[in-house]
Each structure stands twice: as C-alpha cells, then as structure tokens.
Design a protein around this motif. Structure first.
Motif, PDB file in Angstrom:
ATOM      1  N   ALA A 247       1.990 -13.965  -8.425  1.00 59.52           N
ATOM      2  CA  ALA A 247       0.643 -13.935  -7.848  1.00 59.52           C
ATOM      3  C   ALA A 247       0.091 -15.348  -7.705  1.00 59.52           C
ATOM      4  CB  ALA A 247      -0.285 -13.085  -8.705  1.00 59.52           C
TER       5      ALA A 247
ATOM      6  N   HIS B 205       3.104  -2.275 -11.293  1.00 59.62           N
ATOM      7  CA  HIS B 205       2.509  -3.538 -10.843  1.00 59.62           C
ATOM      8  C   HIS B 205       3.300  -4.234  -9.734  1.00 59.62           C
ATOM      9  CE1 HIS B 205      -0.701  -3.278 -13.677  1.00 59.62           C
ATOM     10  NE2 HIS B 205       0.139  -3.097 -14.675  1.00 59.62           N
TER      11      HIS B 205
ATOM     12  N   LEU C  65       1.307  -4.434  -6.189  1.00 60.77           N
ATOM     13  CA  LEU C  65       0.256  -5.461  -6.150  1.00 60.77           C
ATOM     14  C   LEU C  65      -0.160  -5.808  -4.718  1.00 60.77           C
ATOM     15  CD1 LEU C  65      -1.513  -7.208  -8.012  1.00 60.77           C
ATOM     16  CD2 LEU C  65       0.173  -9.034  -7.743  1.00 60.77           C
ATOM     17  N   ARG C  66       0.825  -5.979  -3.844  1.00 62.21           N
ATOM     18  CA  ARG C  66       0.504  -6.314  -2.451  1.00 62.21           C
ATOM     19  C   ARG C  66      -0.336  -5.203  -1.816  1.00 62.21           C
ATOM     20  NH1 ARG C  66       2.552  -9.366   1.673  1.00 62.21           N
ATOM     21  NH2 ARG C  66       4.404 -10.043   0.530  1.00 62.21           N
ATOM     22  N   ASN C  67       0.113  -3.967  -2.015  1.00 64.68           N
ATOM     23  CA  ASN C  67      -0.571  -2.845  -1.385  1.00 64.68           C
ATOM     24  C   ASN C  67      -1.977  -2.660  -1.939  1.00 64.68           C
ATOM     25  OD1 ASN C  67      -0.446  -0.321   0.330  1.00 64.68           O
ATOM     26  ND2 ASN C  67      -0.891   0.557  -1.671  1.00 64.68           N
ATOM     27  N   ARG C  68      -2.100  -2.727  -3.257  1.00 67.30           N
ATOM     28  CA  ARG C  68      -3.389  -2.386  -3.852  1.00 67.30           C
ATOM     29  C   ARG C  68      -4.431  -3.468  -3.661  1.00 67.30           C
ATOM     30  NH1 ARG C  68      -3.913  -3.560  -9.716  1.00 67.30           N
ATOM     31  NH2 ARG C  68      -5.222  -1.726  -9.767  1.00 67.30           N
ATOM     32  N   THR C  69      -3.987  -4.662  -3.278  1.00 69.02           N
ATOM     33  CA  THR C  69      -4.972  -5.713  -2.970  1.00 69.02           C
ATOM     34  C   THR C  69      -4.982  -6.004  -1.467  1.00 69.02           C
ATOM     35  OG1 THR C  69      -3.409  -7.510  -3.324  1.00 69.02           O
ATOM     36  CG2 THR C  69      -4.693  -6.804  -5.240  1.00 69.02           C
ATOM     37  N   ARG C  70      -4.355  -5.139  -0.703  1.00 68.40           N
ATOM     38  CA  ARG C  70      -4.292  -5.307   0.753  1.00 68.40           C
ATOM     39  C   ARG C  70      -3.729  -6.670   1.140  1.00 68.40           C
ATOM     40  NH1 ARG C  70      -4.070  -0.957   3.447  1.00 68.40           N
ATOM     41  NH2 ARG C  70      -2.698  -0.711   1.702  1.00 68.40           N
ATOM     42  N   GLY C  71      -2.737  -7.121   0.371  1.00 67.78           N
ATOM     43  CA  GLY C  71      -2.073  -8.374   0.702  1.00 67.78           C
ATOM     44  C   GLY C  71      -2.736  -9.613   0.131  1.00 67.78           C
ATOM     45  N   ARG C  72      -3.861  -9.427  -0.607  1.00 69.89           N
ATOM     46  CA  ARG C  72      -4.540 -10.597  -1.188  1.00 69.89           C
ATOM     47  C   ARG C  72      -3.655 -11.252  -2.244  1.00 69.89           C
ATOM     48  NH1 ARG C  72      -7.874 -11.358  -5.713  1.00 69.89           N
ATOM     49  NH2 ARG C  72      -7.923  -9.129  -6.185  1.00 69.89           N
ATOM     50  N   LEU C  73      -3.054 -10.434  -3.112  1.00 71.62           N
ATOM     51  CA  LEU C  73      -2.138 -10.943  -4.134  1.00 71.62           C
ATOM     52  C   LEU C  73      -0.756 -10.323  -3.897  1.00 71.62           C
ATOM     53  CD1 LEU C  73      -4.311 -10.647  -7.392  1.00 71.62           C
ATOM     54  CD2 LEU C  73      -3.904 -12.690  -6.028  1.00 71.62           C
TER      55      LEU C  73
ATOM     56  N   GLY D  69       7.713  -0.032  -2.597  1.00 72.39           N
ATOM     57  CA  GLY D  69       7.225  -1.413  -2.666  1.00 72.39           C
ATOM     58  C   GLY D  69       8.222  -2.433  -3.177  1.00 72.39           C
TER      59      GLY D  69
ATOM     60  N   PRO E 172       9.576 -12.185   0.428  1.00 71.08           N
ATOM     61  CA  PRO E 172       8.206 -12.218  -0.119  1.00 71.08           C
ATOM     62  C   PRO E 172       7.850 -11.028  -1.008  1.00 71.08           C
ATOM     63  CG  PRO E 172       8.166 -11.665   2.212  1.00 71.08           C
ATOM     64  CD  PRO E 172       9.583 -11.957   1.886  1.00 71.08           C
ATOM     65  N   ASP E 173       8.768 -10.104  -1.206  1.00 75.58           N
ATOM     66  CA  ASP E 173       8.473  -8.920  -2.022  1.00 75.58           C
ATOM     67  C   ASP E 173       9.456  -8.810  -3.191  1.00 75.58           C
ATOM     68  OD1 ASP E 173       6.231  -7.661  -0.597  1.00 75.58           O
ATOM     69  OD2 ASP E 173       7.629  -7.658   1.080  1.00 75.58           O
TER      70      ASP E 173
ATOM     71  N   GLU F  45      -8.324   1.199  -1.276  1.00 74.62           N
ATOM     72  CA  GLU F  45      -7.642  -0.005  -1.775  1.00 74.62           C
ATOM     73  C   GLU F  45      -8.380  -1.291  -1.407  1.00 74.62           C
ATOM     74  OE1 GLU F  45      -6.135   2.563  -0.459  1.00 74.62           O
ATOM     75  OE2 GLU F  45      -4.433   3.110  -1.749  1.00 74.62           O
TER      76      GLU F  45
ATOM     77  N   SER G 136     -10.116  -3.705  -3.844  1.00 73.07           N
ATOM     78  CA  SER G 136      -9.465  -4.745  -4.652  1.00 73.07           C
ATOM     79  C   SER G 136      -9.132  -5.990  -3.835  1.00 73.07           C
ATOM     80  CB  SER G 136      -8.185  -4.193  -5.297  1.00 73.07           C
ATOM     81  OG  SER G 136      -8.512  -3.164  -6.211  1.00 73.07           O
ATOM     82  N   ASP G 137      -9.531  -5.991  -2.581  1.00 76.28           N
ATOM     83  CA  ASP G 137      -9.333  -7.186  -1.744  1.00 76.28           C
ATOM     84  C   ASP G 137     -10.628  -8.002  -1.814  1.00 76.28           C
ATOM     85  OD1 ASP G 137      -8.535  -9.058   0.078  1.00 76.28           O
ATOM     86  OD2 ASP G 137      -8.644  -7.736   1.826  1.00 76.28           O
TER      87      ASP G 137
ATOM     88  N   ARG H 276     -10.776 -14.894  -5.059  1.00 74.87           N
ATOM     89  CA  ARG H 276      -9.558 -14.432  -4.384  1.00 74.87           C
ATOM     90  C   ARG H 276      -8.348 -14.374  -5.307  1.00 74.87           C
ATOM     91  NH1 ARG H 276      -9.592 -11.598  -0.046  1.00 74.87           N
ATOM     92  NH2 ARG H 276      -7.735 -12.556   0.881  1.00 74.87           N
TER      93      ARG H 276
ATOM     94  N   PHE I 173      -7.478 -10.944 -10.671  1.00 74.00           N
ATOM     95  CA  PHE I 173      -6.653  -9.747 -10.579  1.00 74.00           C
ATOM     96  C   PHE I 173      -7.534  -8.520 -10.367  1.00 74.00           C
ATOM     97  CE2 PHE I 173      -2.028 -10.036 -11.674  1.00 74.00           C
ATOM     98  CZ  PHE I 173      -1.910 -11.365 -11.313  1.00 74.00           C
TER      99      PHE I 173
ATOM    100  N   HIS J 288       0.495  -2.598   3.841  1.00 73.18           N
ATOM    101  CA  HIS J 288       0.663  -3.717   2.908  1.00 73.18           C
ATOM    102  C   HIS J 288       1.688  -3.390   1.830  1.00 73.18           C
ATOM    103  CE1 HIS J 288      -2.454  -6.307   4.538  1.00 73.18           C
ATOM    104  NE2 HIS J 288      -3.207  -5.231   4.686  1.00 73.18           N
ATOM    105  N   LEU J 289       2.588  -2.478   2.156  1.00 70.64           N
ATOM    106  CA  LEU J 289       3.600  -2.103   1.177  1.00 70.64           C
ATOM    107  C   LEU J 289       4.611  -3.231   0.996  1.00 70.64           C
ATOM    108  CD1 LEU J 289       4.254   0.331  -0.540  1.00 70.64           C
ATOM    109  CD2 LEU J 289       5.648   1.211   1.335  1.00 70.64           C
ATOM    110  N   TYR J 290       5.029  -3.781   2.122  1.00 71.53           N
ATOM    111  CA  TYR J 290       5.914  -4.951   2.145  1.00 71.53           C
ATOM    112  C   TYR J 290       5.291  -5.959   3.114  1.00 71.53           C
ATOM    113  CZ  TYR J 290       9.484  -1.757   0.242  1.00 71.53           C
ATOM    114  OH  TYR J 290      10.179  -0.871  -0.534  1.00 71.53           O
TER     115      TYR J 290
END
Lengths: 326, 356
Positions: A72, A97, A101-109, A142, A165-166, B115, B118-119, B124, B127, B334-336
């Motif tokens: 992250a 986790h 992480l990518r999905n749940r933060t919409r790509g932020r982290l 994921g 990146p994943d 979701e 959490s953005d 930024r 967590f 945003h899965l991958y």
C-alpha cells in the motif's frame, strides 16, 4: 548462457527484479544469510543488503500482512513461505486483505506483492511438507495463482508476477527445483500471465497439467507418440484467472482431454477446467473429460507418497480410456 | 534465584470524571483552542453516531458500530498525528477518521453498503476500516517499515479493541515492530467488552498494556475517557516513534456504553447497573465540566456547537442519501488493475442481465 535449475532461475529472477526496481523487497524466514532453505534467495542479502532482504520472525500471518502494508506504501514485497504447508495462517491476510484492498478502496490503495511457496510432493519430505493446495487460492477473487513448470518458466513468470500490480501467489514445484536444468537467459524478459502455454503439439488428445506434473505428462506423451498417438500438452501456468480459451481451442481440434494434477481431486482446479469444457466445449468432445489426480486423502508420509502421485502409468491408463471412446 | 526481568505499567490521567485536574495539564492543553477542538470533535462524533444508528434503525443504512462513550480514544489519538502519518482504524474509530479528514458522507456510504466510502477524498494513504479483528496490525507494521526504509519521519497509528489483543496478528505485529524499532503506535481501545465477552474473560493479564512487554516494546495505560490524557500519551508515543525510538502499545481504558453494533442487543449479557455507573465517567461530560468550570465554555457556545454539529451531520446524511448506487458492473472494476479476460466475460454477462 549456462544451464540452471528451477530454484536458480527463481533466484536469478529475484535478483533481476531487485536490480531493476528498488521497491522490490524480499522477506521471509531464513531468506537472508541462509539464502532460504532451498537457496532461492542465495546471495541476495550480500548484493542488496538486509534492508531489502529481510529475515522475519516465525510469524506466517505477519509476513503477508506486512506485505499488504508495504504494498500500500508503494513497495513490491516478495514474501517466501518455507513450505506451502505453513502458508495457512496467511490465508486470512490473503483472502481478507490482499485480494480485496484495491476493490474495497476503489483503487485508492493497492498491494502488489508476490507470495512464493515451494509446494508438492515427491521429495520424501516430512509431514506437512508435500501438499498441493493450489485450489484453495484459485478460489480467491482478486489474486493470481501462478505455477511454473521449468526453469525458463520460473524466471519469466516470476518476473511477470513481481511486475504485476496485483497480488500473486507463486507456487514452486519443489520436486523439479534441482532437475531438469535448462538454459535460461538473464535478459529480464517476462512471460505472460493469465495464459496457458502449449508445450507439445498434437492432434489426438489434449493433456492439461501444471507444475511438476508437466514432466510426467510429457513423458507419457512421448510413450503415446511411439504408439502413434499425438498428444497436445498444455501447461496451465496461471491457474487463476484461468485461460480456458487455449484449452477449448486445443480440445476443439483433438476432441479428447485428460487433466493431470497432483492435488486432491475434489474441488481441484481440474474440476474447474472440466466444467469449462462441459460448458463450452461439449460439442467438440468425442470422449468424457477425465482426471488423473492425487487422491482425496491426506498426503501420505514418504513410504506411500509414490502411490499418491500421478505417475506416467496412471496418466497412460486414463488417456487410453479417453482414446478408447470411438 | 535472581530476577531475570521486571516491569511496571504506568497509568495516566489528567482529568477525573468530574472534570477536575488531577495534575498539571500537559503543554498542548495550555492552548485553550486545542482542548476546545477536541471537545468539538467528540460532540460531532457523538452527534454523527446517534444519527447513523437512527439511519440503521429506519432502514436507510446497514449495520453500524457506534463509538458512544469511546470518542476520546480515536479522537485523542488522531489529534496527536500529523497529516502525513497513516491511520489504521478498526471499525469504531470514526471520530479519529473524521478528525483526519474522512468525510462523514463517506463513512455513511461505507456502512450503507458502498465501497466508495473507503475511497477517502481526504487522507489518501489512511487505511480503510478493518472488520476482521486485529488483522490490520501487521499492515501498520508494514506501513511503518515502508517509512523506515524510505527514511521518512512518519508514523503509523493502529487502533484495535480489547478483543484484538487476544489475536496472534496483534502480537506478531508488535513483536516485529519491536525487532526493527518501527515507527508505529498501537492503541488498544479497551472498551471492556468484545461483543458479549468481558475483558476478564479475554485474558488473565492484569492490563492489556503489558502485552507489549513480551514483544519487547513499551506498554502504557491511559484513562481513555480523558481525551487530554489520550492526546498526550499517544502523542508522546508518536513523537518517540518519529524520532526513531520505536513502537509503543497504549491501552486506553474506556467503556462501550451501547451495543456492539446495531445488530447486537447488549441487554442479553450486560447489567444496566454497570452501564449506568459507567455513564458517570464518559469523556464528553467530563471535558465539558472542565471547560465550563474554568470559564472556557458557556451554555450559549454549547448550544451553538450542537446546532453546528447537527447541521454538519444532516448535510452528510443528505449527501449520502442522494448518492446513487454504482452500476452493478462496478464490482468488477477495481478487482484487478486490468480486468482479466475470463472476468471480462462475467462482467459482460452481468451487464446483459441488468440491461434495462
């Protein structure tokens, strides 16, 4: 260019990745001065220093969680688990986790990371050291699950996994860690993820395998060739996400398919492949899709392990059944 | 026989439950606005929590974990952080998140099942909420290791509950942080209850702070209903960590005045008398007593604050309720980094299914 082993190819890819990208870190138990119990990280600490090649405490859940935090923050950690049998405490971190992480933060982290572990049987190892549990990870959204089948594949796929990146779970078939050897150029060239590799072309039957089972499968294919049967052999390489397109295209030509894996049969990745063929390849099939797998038993201790592992003989028995359908 | 090791656990408090100083207040509290800001943040959080619970009760939001009675812990901790530090909350630290710039509408969006909550548009690198108890402690160690490797004077602050201290992840993270003297502060928000399991059933240890001792890091206890104490003790730990002196575990003693979440009914396992007694110690009344006793807070200011907090919360609620759901295919997006081909097929199937 000299011939190297699969484990040497892993080490070469790690060194290459660390040299080209200073955010790449290696961590795990005994990866430092000891160079890893299989020597997959041999010499890395002297070349890249203890900051980047870090021995961790014996905390299997921690390593994967550390990698989430490091990832992250922009690092690319490569975490070694000494044996797949010891990876289970990390499943919480990987499922809850790393894969989310990518999905749940919409790509932020995001958390780019590679989780490496030697897996599989056939080296007469102690209890808990021989399992093939790739299907556990192939079920997890994921992440990617990648398994090399040769030194060249280990080098190219590990570089791709580190640059991806994943999160990638990278399982190394330890039975072929030391042999066979192969010429591998340290040219930094990655191999594609998410793709099967056709390692032998043939028109009569498609054999699908991965990891160390590619060895037995290719031997079986040669035996069949002597009998006039040309088998196409597909190395799946990336088990998740699964490239069904390559397998379907092969079966479209051959009409027959056998799947070979060392892992237990029920709920294995072979079942997913067979289901994919039933879904979208049924009209091309001339025979039922059959599997040659480990049994749904606990992996036996070394005295019985050869009876557990799919052998050339078991592969041939199954392929002959598949070929017998008119 | 000789003594191989020994330890003591200190407990820090500045205000008693009646808001009377028990010792000279710390330096930061000499600035009246600094203390008033903490008060305002706690009142805003309590207003927010009350509204969030009512949104759940009226079917306009999902399950929610109120921080009623525990506002001082995350707010004191977050107030001691710098913007460039990284906050790793559990699921009851909304007060700290709001203070760090997470928008209230985002928090509602998250608990409302989206979701995008959490953005964060604000911090930024912070967590998102961590639901699996204590599993974020290793992330905090990883973040702190990143700071250390880059030579940055930044600190990771990780808050978890009393229940989390029974988990291996928390110990593993503290242990590793100790080995590498990582710039991380662990805050155990000891609200005495892990759903229905009381603190006494969680561990035989006299304090949770002493769990740090086995990891070779300092552990200290603070009155978690005294926001001045939390701000001071966590702040000292943060500055030690920033200075390269390693991690600390701070146990903040507080009390969960309400249910675990809106899905819980604490009357099944907890006496009302215990809860009533704990209401006499809660952090907001305590600080209000201190501020009014010292002539720093008037009834008019209190009324103005309540009005302001209510307006802010109502604004966030309106924004949350007016936010349309994402298109169903967003679950793939945003899965991958790049959607793999097999998943593209599944996405296309969903698109077909939901086509108007």
């Amino acid at each position: 260019m000299s011939e190297i082993t699969l484990v040497e190819a892993v080490c070469m890819a790690l060194a290459r990745a660390m040299a080209e990208d200073e955010t790449v870190l290696v961590l795990g138990e005994d990866v430092g001065i000891d160079g890893g119990v299989f020597r997959a990280t041999d010499g890395l600490i002297s070349r890249f220093g203890a900051d980047r090649v870090m021995d961790t405490p014996l905390s299997e859940s921690l390593f994967a969680g550390l990698a989430v935090g490091l990832g992250a923050q922009g690092f690319r950690p490569v975490v070694e688990y000494q044996f797949m049998g010891f990876i289970y405490p990390a499943i919480d971190q990987i499922v809850n986790h790393a894969g989310r992480l990518r999905n749940r933060t919409r790509g932020r982290l995001t958390c780019p990371m590679v989780i490496r572990a030697p897996y599989g049987g056939g080296i007469h190892a102690p209890e808990h050291h021989s399992e093939s549990m790739e299907a556990l990870f192939a079920h997890v959204p994921g992440i990617r699950v990648v398994i090399p089948s040769s030194p060249a594949r280990a080098y190219g796929l590990l570089l791709a996994a580190i640059r991806d990146p994943d999160p990638v779970v990278f399982l190394e078939p330890k039975r072929i860690y030391r042999a066979p050897k192969e010429e591998v150029a340290d040219d930094g060239a990655a191999m594609p993820l998410d793709q099967c590799f056709t390692v032998r072309e043939g028109r009569d039957v498609t054999l699908v395998a991965w990891g160390a089972m590619i060895v037995e499968t290719l031997v079986a294919a040669e035996t069949l060739a002597a009998e006039g049967v040309e088998a196409e052999v597909i190395d799946v390489a990336t088990l998740k996400p699964l490239d069904m397109a390559t397998i379907l295209s092969s079966v479209e030509r051959t009409g027959r398919c056998a799947i070979v894996h060392e892992a237990p049969q029920s709920g294995g990745v072979g079942a997913e492949i067979a289901a994919g063929l039933a879904d979208r390849g049924l009209v091309n099939l001339l025979a039922p899709v059959q599997r040659v797998t480990g049994y749904d038993t606990v992996m036996p201790l070394p005295r019985l392990e050869t009876y557990y592992m799919p052998t050339e003989e078991r592969i041939l028995r199954t392929v002959r059944r598949v070929l017998a359908y008119a | 026989m000789t003594q191989a090791a020994s330890f003591t656990i200190e407990h820090t408090r500045f205000l008693d439950p009646q808001g009377r100083p028990t010792q000279a207040l710390p330096d930061f509290a000499e600035d009246p606005m600094a203390v008033i800001d903490l008060y305002k943040a706690m009142v805003l959080t309590r207003t927010f929590d009350a509204k969030a619970v009512s949104l759940q009760r009226t079917g306009r939001m999902g399950t929610y974990a109120s921080s009623l009675g525990q506002e001082a812990v995350p707010i004191g901790a977050a107030a001691a952080m710098r913007a460039e530090d990284v906050f790793l909350p559990s699921f009851r630290e909304q007060g700290g998140q709001i203070l760090r710039g997470v928008r209230m509408a985002e928090i509602l969006l998250y608990w409302g099942g989206d979701e995008r909550g959490s953005d964060f548009t604000g911090p930024r690198e912070d967590f998102p909420i961590c639901v699996p108890v204590g599993t974020h402690a290793p992330h905090a160690a990883g973040v702190a290791r990143a700071f250390q490797l880059r030579g940055q004077a930044r600190v990771a602050v990780c808050v978890f509950g009393d229940g989390a201290t029974s988990r291996g992840d928390v110990y593993e993270a503290m242990n590793f942080a100790g080995v590498h003297r990582l710039p991380v502060v662990f805050v155990a928000n000891n609200n005495q209850w892990a759903i229905s399991v009381p603190r006494t059933r969680q561990t035989a240890a006299e304090t949770l702070a002493q769990k740090a001792i086995a990891a070779g890091i300092p552990g200290t206890q603070v009155d978690g209903n005294d926001v001045i104490a939390v701000r001071q003790v966590v702040g000292s730990a943060i500055e030690q960590a920033r200075a390269g002196e390693g991690p600390t575990l701070v146990e903040a003693l507080t009390y969960r005045l309400t249910d675990h979440t809106t899905a819980d009914d604490a009357s099944r396992y907890r006496d009302d008398a215990e809860v009533s007694a704990r209401w006499k110690e809660e952090p907001i009344a305590r600080l209000r007593l201190y501020l009014s006793d010292t002539g720093q807070w008037t009834k008019a200011e209190e009324e103005a604050l309540i009005g302001d907090c209510t307006a802010q919360v109502e604004g966030a609620v309106a924004e949350y309720l007016a936010t349309p759901a994402m298109p169903p295919t967003a679950m793939f997006d945003h899965l991958y980094a790049v959607l793999p081909a097999p998943l593209a097929e599944q996405r296309a199937e969903l698109e077909e299914v939901v086509k108007p």
